[in-house]
Design a protein around this motif. Structure first.
Motif, PDB file in Angstrom:
ATOM      1  N   THR A  15     -82.962 -51.825  63.456  1.00 43.90           N
ATOM      2  CA  THR A  15     -82.633 -52.952  64.325  1.00 43.90           C
ATOM      3  C   THR A  15     -83.784 -53.943  64.492  1.00 43.90           C
ATOM      4  O   THR A  15     -83.663 -54.913  65.226  1.00 43.90           O
ATOM      5  CB  THR A  15     -82.236 -52.449  65.733  1.00 43.90           C
ATOM      6  N   SER A  16     -84.894 -53.684  63.810  1.00 44.61           N
ATOM      7  CA  SER A  16     -86.063 -54.536  64.040  1.00 44.61           C
ATOM      8  C   SER A  16     -86.100 -55.783  63.167  1.00 44.61           C
ATOM      9  O   SER A  16     -86.956 -56.639  63.356  1.00 44.61           O
ATOM     10  CB  SER A  16     -87.345 -53.733  63.841  1.00 44.61           C
ATOM     11  N   LEU A  17     -85.187 -55.876  62.200  1.00 35.92           N
ATOM     12  CA  LEU A  17     -85.125 -57.094  61.398  1.00 35.92           C
ATOM     13  C   LEU A  17     -83.927 -57.931  61.844  1.00 35.92           C
ATOM     14  O   LEU A  17     -82.893 -57.385  62.228  1.00 35.92           O
ATOM     15  CB  LEU A  17     -84.996 -56.747  59.911  1.00 35.92           C
ATOM     16  N   ASN A  18     -84.087 -59.239  61.766  1.00 33.58           N
ATOM     17  CA  ASN A  18     -83.004 -60.119  62.190  1.00 33.58           C
ATOM     18  C   ASN A  18     -81.870 -60.107  61.161  1.00 33.58           C
ATOM     19  O   ASN A  18     -82.087 -60.424  59.998  1.00 33.58           O
ATOM     20  CB  ASN A  18     -83.552 -61.540  62.354  1.00 33.58           C
ATOM     21  N   PRO A  19     -80.645 -59.747  61.601  1.00 31.98           N
ATOM     22  CA  PRO A  19     -79.547 -59.570  60.645  1.00 31.98           C
ATOM     23  C   PRO A  19     -79.091 -60.848  59.950  1.00 31.98           C
ATOM     24  O   PRO A  19     -78.456 -60.775  58.907  1.00 31.98           O
ATOM     25  CB  PRO A  19     -78.411 -58.992  61.497  1.00 31.98           C
ATOM     26  N   VAL A  20     -79.380 -62.006  60.506  1.00 30.75           N
ATOM     27  CA  VAL A  20     -78.814 -63.219  59.914  1.00 30.75           C
ATOM     28  C   VAL A  20     -79.775 -63.991  59.006  1.00 30.75           C
ATOM     29  O   VAL A  20     -79.433 -65.051  58.511  1.00 30.75           O
ATOM     30  CB  VAL A  20     -78.226 -64.183  60.980  1.00 30.75           C
ATOM     31  N   PHE A  21     -80.972 -63.455  58.800  1.00 29.83           N
ATOM     32  CA  PHE A  21     -81.876 -64.119  57.863  1.00 29.83           C
ATOM     33  C   PHE A  21     -82.238 -63.179  56.725  1.00 29.83           C
ATOM     34  O   PHE A  21     -82.308 -61.967  56.911  1.00 29.83           O
ATOM     35  CB  PHE A  21     -83.146 -64.593  58.577  1.00 29.83           C
ATOM     36  N   GLN A  37     -87.762 -63.899  56.353  1.00 27.77           N
ATOM     37  CA  GLN A  37     -88.494 -63.313  57.478  1.00 27.77           C
ATOM     38  C   GLN A  37     -89.947 -63.004  57.132  1.00 27.77           C
ATOM     39  O   GLN A  37     -90.810 -63.001  58.009  1.00 27.77           O
ATOM     40  CB  GLN A  37     -87.768 -62.057  57.984  1.00 27.77           C
ATOM     41  N   TYR A  57     -80.075 -59.566  52.630  1.00 21.10           N
ATOM     42  CA  TYR A  57     -80.107 -59.456  54.089  1.00 21.10           C
ATOM     43  C   TYR A  57     -80.409 -58.016  54.484  1.00 21.10           C
ATOM     44  O   TYR A  57     -80.134 -57.093  53.714  1.00 21.10           O
ATOM     45  CB  TYR A  57     -78.766 -59.902  54.670  1.00 21.10           C
ATOM     46  N   HIS A 109     -78.979 -55.806  56.197  1.00 17.99           N
ATOM     47  CA  HIS A 109     -77.927 -54.784  56.138  1.00 17.99           C
ATOM     48  C   HIS A 109     -77.698 -54.272  54.717  1.00 17.99           C
ATOM     49  O   HIS A 109     -77.032 -53.261  54.524  1.00 17.99           O
ATOM     50  CB  HIS A 109     -76.624 -55.326  56.725  1.00 17.99           C
ATOM     51  N   MET A 128     -90.745 -54.217  56.924  1.00 21.69           N
ATOM     52  CA  MET A 128     -91.514 -54.425  58.158  1.00 21.69           C
ATOM     53  C   MET A 128     -93.007 -54.331  57.874  1.00 21.69           C
ATOM     54  O   MET A 128     -93.800 -55.107  58.411  1.00 21.69           O
ATOM     55  CB  MET A 128     -91.139 -53.366  59.215  1.00 21.69           C
TER      56      MET A 128
END
Ligand SMILES: Nc1ncnc2c1ncn2[C@@H]1O[C@H](COP(=O)(O)OP(=O)(O)OP(=O)(O)O)[C@@H](O)[C@H]1O
Ligand code: SF4
Ligand SMILES: [Mg+2]
Lengths: 349, 298
Positions: free
Chosen positions: A102-108, A113, A152, A154, A165
């Motif tokens: 959950t630490s990465l932004n799902p929409v970019f 990032q 992405y 996901h 990360m």
């Protein structure tokens, strides 16, 4: 050598309904260039709160650093304003978290990032950042980095995301990396790979690492020094070799007994009874008293200070002068009181 | 659906045209001829058959083709609802962001009260209030219509004239949607701000603004797209009353006139149009979902 990071007497509390709950209380440690300090302790002992405090990422408004100093290259980070601390974050000190999913932004995209930190802190062009980001992905062992760059989060596994990360955290070649349980959420083989990766990168970039974990195996693998935390306090602080040869605090001994290792493979594993109480249930006296087999009347009357004994710093009355003169009768009494407190969870302040 | 509800209402087009000189007997004959006495399902299937062939029918009174009548009114309604739609999102989203980022402080409370008023105030009341204040009291804006009749503006002046006329009805029409969009944006943004990846964005050293407007807002807008899709039929529906209040020459006022006159073919056609809008809104929302959220692929 001068310390890269020096945390002095840190106290971080959460406030609700005007009541203060100290999650971290009077914690001090230091870290030199190129060194790795492991902070260990069971769930709820305050490891994450300590690490988040350094970059002032504690959840506002109810979480607050109440006291202490955080000296980074001799500058007190707590005196910086919001804008100034943001210049430190990601550039001089970066952080990886417990939850890779959950630490990465799902929409970019992953590439977006990673590039973001590079263009932000190093002012490189997009094209340059892209080349560097792909290099970084390759460096952290991601196969076909050009393809992953455009994907992405996901579309990546947990292990891959944690590598991303790490790539992101190391993108600006920081002096200090704070890794809050970087391997906990991953399965065992991936854990070993990530740990190996971090060790290699550390050698390559000479980055200091604050390695938060509840896994003593990780500490013995990767750390130079160890600080053991219990209920917001450091209870033992020493170098790794001394720690594993001769753990002194009853809590450290308990932790060591509860992990499988070469030395005690034949013995039965003996996990410490009970669990870390909530910081709102802190009573006077030693915070570990409720779970300690050596507990004595004096432990309950007063909390032991952090004492220096040879290579160790230790917070336990057993290593004080007065322990030898103690009245043996009181041990039984101490145990009773501690047990009583544990079950009623009375809050004294 | 629409068809049966209309039939439940007393009266039919013939009665509104009654000429006292026509005898009941003659009336009966005329009704027979026009098919009013057929069983309902037969009337319905007749209508369906025509629609499928692209014929929306003719008005009962004047015999004009309904399709042409609606097409004439469409641009005016599109202008009004389009303006309201733009207002709803260009005002609602920023207000929601502002409200969320100032949570538990005065601006948030003020906006919360505003949104409750915005959602609950009846549009005719708000509309008449606006007319009273801005048109009658101050005389800044025209009370009704779409252009100043007889002024013959062209180019920029015409645009300004449109703008002056559209601003009040569009505000009245947009108000509830502004309020809903704002509340949705606010709660969605607050939820997103608690997520782990926001902490990551903060830990990277991004400015507060960049964290909010890039990392948080993009995620927060995904649920707002639902409102986006729903608002299209809602705004067209709201246009009935708003157009009526402001005497706006669009489909809404046509609809109200038709209801009063029991012009079944027009009402049926308008309702068909509304159902198509609902589907169009859903389709648009789905496309937007896929566009903003990479996890969704059709
Ligand atoms: N946002 C918060 N609000 C209130 N209390 C909190 C918050 N975060 C942490 N705490 C409290 O602070 C204490 C220490 O939590 P912390 O997350 O630092 O533990 P930890 O050592 O990192 O444990 P884990 O191994 O589970 O990550 C806990 O008792 C927890 O309840
Ligand atoms: S001070 Fe007492 S209770 Fe605390 S750890 Fe030492 S012996 Fe146990
Ligand atoms: Mg933690």
């Amino acid at each position: 050598m001068e310390n890269l990071l020096e945390v002095k007497n840190l106290k971080t509390s959460f406030f609700s309904d005007g009541k203060e709950t100290p999650a971290v209380d009077g914690v001090s440690f230091e870290l030199k260039k190129g060194e790795t300090l492991g902070i260990v302790g069971e769930s709820g002992s305050g490891k994450s709160v300590t690490s988040l405090s350094i970059l002032q990422l504690i959840q506002k408004p109810h979480g607050k650093i109440v006291n202490g100093e955080i000296l980074f290259k001799s500058q007190n980070l707590l005196e910086l304003n919001d804008k100034q601390i943001r210049k430190i974050r990601g550039k001089h000190i970066s952080m990886i978290f417990q939850e890779p999913m959950t630490s990465l932004n799902p929409v970019f995209t992953v590439g977006n990032q990673i590039m973001e930190v590079m263009t932000l802190h190093h002012g490189v062009s997009m094209r340059e950042a892209k080349v560097q980001a792909i290099n970084m992905l390759e460096l952290v062992g991601i196969p076909s980095p050009e393809k992953r760059f455009m994907q992405y989060p996901h579309q990546l596994s947990g292990g891959m995301r944690q590598r991303v990360m790490i790539a992101m955290a190391l993108a600006c070649n920081p002096d200090l990396l704070i890794a809050d349980e970087p391997t906990t959420a991953l399965d065992v083989t991936i854990q070993a790979q990530i740990l190996e990766l971090m060790k290699n990168l550390k050698k390559q970039f000479d980055t200091s690492i604050l390695l938060i974990t509840h896994d003593l195996g990780v500490v013995s693998e990767a750390a130079d020094n160890v600080a053991v935390m219990y209920l917001g306090r450091i209870v033992e602080y020493t170098d790794v070799d001394t720690f594993f040869e001769e753990p002194k605090h009853p809590y450290s001994q308990g932790l060591l007994k509860s992990i499988p290792s070469l030395s005690n493979r034949v013995e039965r594993l003996t996990p410490i009874q009970g669990q870390v109480p909530h910081p709102s249930a802190i009573t006077q006296g030693c915070r570990f008293a409720g779970r300690c087999e050596h507990v004595h009347d004096m432990c309950i009357r007063e909390e032991p200070p952090l004492m220096s004994i040879s290579q160790h710093q230790i917070r336990c009355w057993m290593y004080s002068e007065s322990w030898n003169d103690r009245d043996k009768e009181d041990t039984a009494h101490g145990r009773e009181v501690a047990a009583g407190r544990e079950s009623s969870k009375v809050v004294h302040h | 659906m629409t068809f049966s509800i209309m039939q439940l209402a007393p009266g039919n087009p013939m009665q509104t045209m009654i000429n006292p000189k026509i005898s009941a007997e003659e009336m009966q004959r005329a009704q027979e001829k026009l098919g009013f006495n057929d069983p309902l399902y037969i009337q319905y299937f007749k209508w369906m058959k025509e629609v499928a062939q692209g014929n929306l029918g003719y008005t009962v009174k004047t015999g004009q083709p309904v399709g042409k009548l609606i097409l004439e009114r469409l641009p005016a309604t599109l202008l009004l609802t389009g303006t309201a739609f733009l207002m709803a999102f260009s005002i609602g989203v920023p207000l929601g962001v502002y409200s969320a980022t100032h949570r538990y402080r005065l601006p948030d409370y003020v906006l919360t009260v505003f949104s409750f008023i915005g959602i609950s105030i009846p549009s005719f009341f708000f509309g008449l209030g606006m007319i009273f204040v801005f048109a009658l009291k101050f005389g800044w804006l025209p009370t009704s219509g779409m252009i100043t009749i007889g002024a013959d503006h062209t180019g920029y002046a015409l645009f300004l004239d449109y703008l002056k006329h559209v601003i009040m009805p569009a505000t009245v029409l947009a108000l509830p949607t502004i309020a809903v969009v704002m509340r949705f944006t606010r709660s969605s943004l607050l939820e997103v701000l608690n997520q782990d990846f926001i902490r990551t964005a903060d830990a990277k050293g991004l400015s507060q603004q960049k964290v909010y407007l890039k990392h948080a807002l993009r995620n927060a807008l995904i649920p707002v797209i639902t409102v986006f899709g729903l608002s299209i039929p809602f705004l067209f529906g709201g246009a009935y009353i708003t157009e009526h209040i402001f005497n706006w020459p669009g489909m809404g006022s046509l609809g109200i006139q038709s209801i009063v006159a029991r012009e079944y073919p027009v009402i049926m056609a308008l309702n068909l149009f509304t159902s198509m809008l609902v589907m169009f809104g859903n389709l648009l929302a789905d496309v937007m979902y896929a566009w903003t959220d990479p996890r969704i692929r059709y």
